[in-house]
Write an enzyme that holds these catalytic residues in place. Structure first.
Site, PDB file in Angstrom:
ATOM      1  N   LYS A  83       0.865  -1.194   0.000  1.00 12.57           N
ATOM      2  CA  LYS A  83       0.000   0.000   0.000  1.00 12.57           C
ATOM      3  C   LYS A  83       0.893   1.233   0.000  1.00 12.57           C
ATOM      4  O   LYS A  83       1.814   1.352   0.833  1.00 12.57           O
ATOM      5  CB  LYS A  83      -0.861  -0.052   1.263  1.00 12.57           C
ATOM      6  CG  LYS A  83      -2.227   0.581   1.143  1.00 12.57           C
ATOM      7  CD  LYS A  83      -3.048   0.205   2.381  1.00 12.57           C
ATOM      8  CE  LYS A  83      -4.325   0.993   2.455  1.00 12.57           C
ATOM      9  NZ  LYS A  83      -5.029   0.767   3.732  1.00 12.57           N
ATOM     10  N   VAL A  84       0.635   2.120  -0.942  1.00 12.69           N
ATOM     11  CA  VAL A  84       1.420   3.368  -1.021  1.00 12.69           C
ATOM     12  C   VAL A  84       0.453   4.551  -1.044  1.00 12.69           C
ATOM     13  O   VAL A  84      -0.659   4.436  -1.571  1.00 12.69           O
ATOM     14  CB  VAL A  84       2.323   3.410  -2.288  1.00 12.69           C
ATOM     15  CG1 VAL A  84       3.315   2.256  -2.303  1.00 12.69           C
ATOM     16  CG2 VAL A  84       1.501   3.423  -3.568  1.00 12.69           C
TER      17      VAL A  84
END
Ligand code: G3P
Length: 229
Positions: A83-84
């Site tokens: 997840k960014v």
């Protein structure tokens, strides 16, 4: 529509995974902090329980360190979705990781143009936060409608719309009507999905009437019917 659970509480994940209705897990740094557990150990434990995508978020803000963190997290299990955040460095990292074959969930999306950028960067999932938009008197579900419509006009974009920051079952149904691919929900909302007062009331009446018959379904053997050929 796929259902993900939005929690870092392993007990809740194990309990709700037993329904067979959980397709994945999302976590974020706030949820991990609340769990009080070691992040890497926790993510590994979750990946043992759930075979679908498990989102684990990077915490660096520069591209080089995000990429190193993402690669590190991706080593835990093949079902990790790194997840960014939706920043320039986050999307550069998304592009690099997705080019390497790693699933990426781009989080903290609050506009359709951000969602378009994430899709161009090869995101596996885009996470628009509907509840946090509603909290500031914006229309979270209108954003989902926009993103679903935009993506549908470009079949080459394969990013799935993962509706996040959900506060209640109504939003899940609304997102499904719009064709969103995934809803991630806290455990309390998943439990609410099952509930309706008329279901409880109806069941109570059926069971009361059944008790009057004095019968038990498992009380005698069943002889399968033999139909003439
Ligand atoms: O995990 C991202 C998102 O679902 C967070 O929701 O309730 O903190 O706005 P919330």
């Amino acid at each position: 529509m796929k259902f993900f659970i939005d929690t870092a509480d392993l007990g809740e994940i194990v309990d709700l995974a037993s329904t067979g209705l959980l397709d994945g897990v999302t976590t974020n740094p706030s949820l991990v902090a609340k769990s009080g557990k070691s992040f890497l150990d926790l993510i590994a434990e979750i990946c043992e329980v759930v075979s679908g995508p498990v989102s684990a978020e990077v915490t660096a803000t520069d591209h080089a360190t995000m990429l190193a963190e993402g690669r590190h997290l991706a080593k835990i299990a093949p079902n990790i979705a790194v997840k960014v955040p939706l920043t320039v460095d986050g999307l550069k990292t998304c592009k690099a990781l997705s080019d390497e074959g790693t699933m990426v969930n781009v989080t903290l999306c609050f506009s359709a143009s951000q969602a378009l950028l994430a899709a161009k960067a090869g995101a596996t999932f885009i996470s628009p936060f509907v509840g946090r938009l509603d909290d500031i008197s914006f229309d979270g579900m209108a954003l989902i409608a926009d993103i679903v419509e935009i993506y549908s006009r470009y079949p080459a974009l394969t990013t799935e719309v993962l509706v996040a920051s959900i506060r209640g079952p109504r939003q899940v149904a609304d997102a499904a009507k719009l064709g969103a691919h995934v809803a991630t929900m806290p455990p309390s909302v998943i439990r609410q999905l099952f509930k309706h007062p008329l279901t409880d009331k109806g069941l109570e009446a059926f069971l009361a009437d059944w008790a009057k018959t004095g019968q038990s379904i498992l009380g005698s053997e069943v002889e399968p019917l033999r139909k003439p050929a």
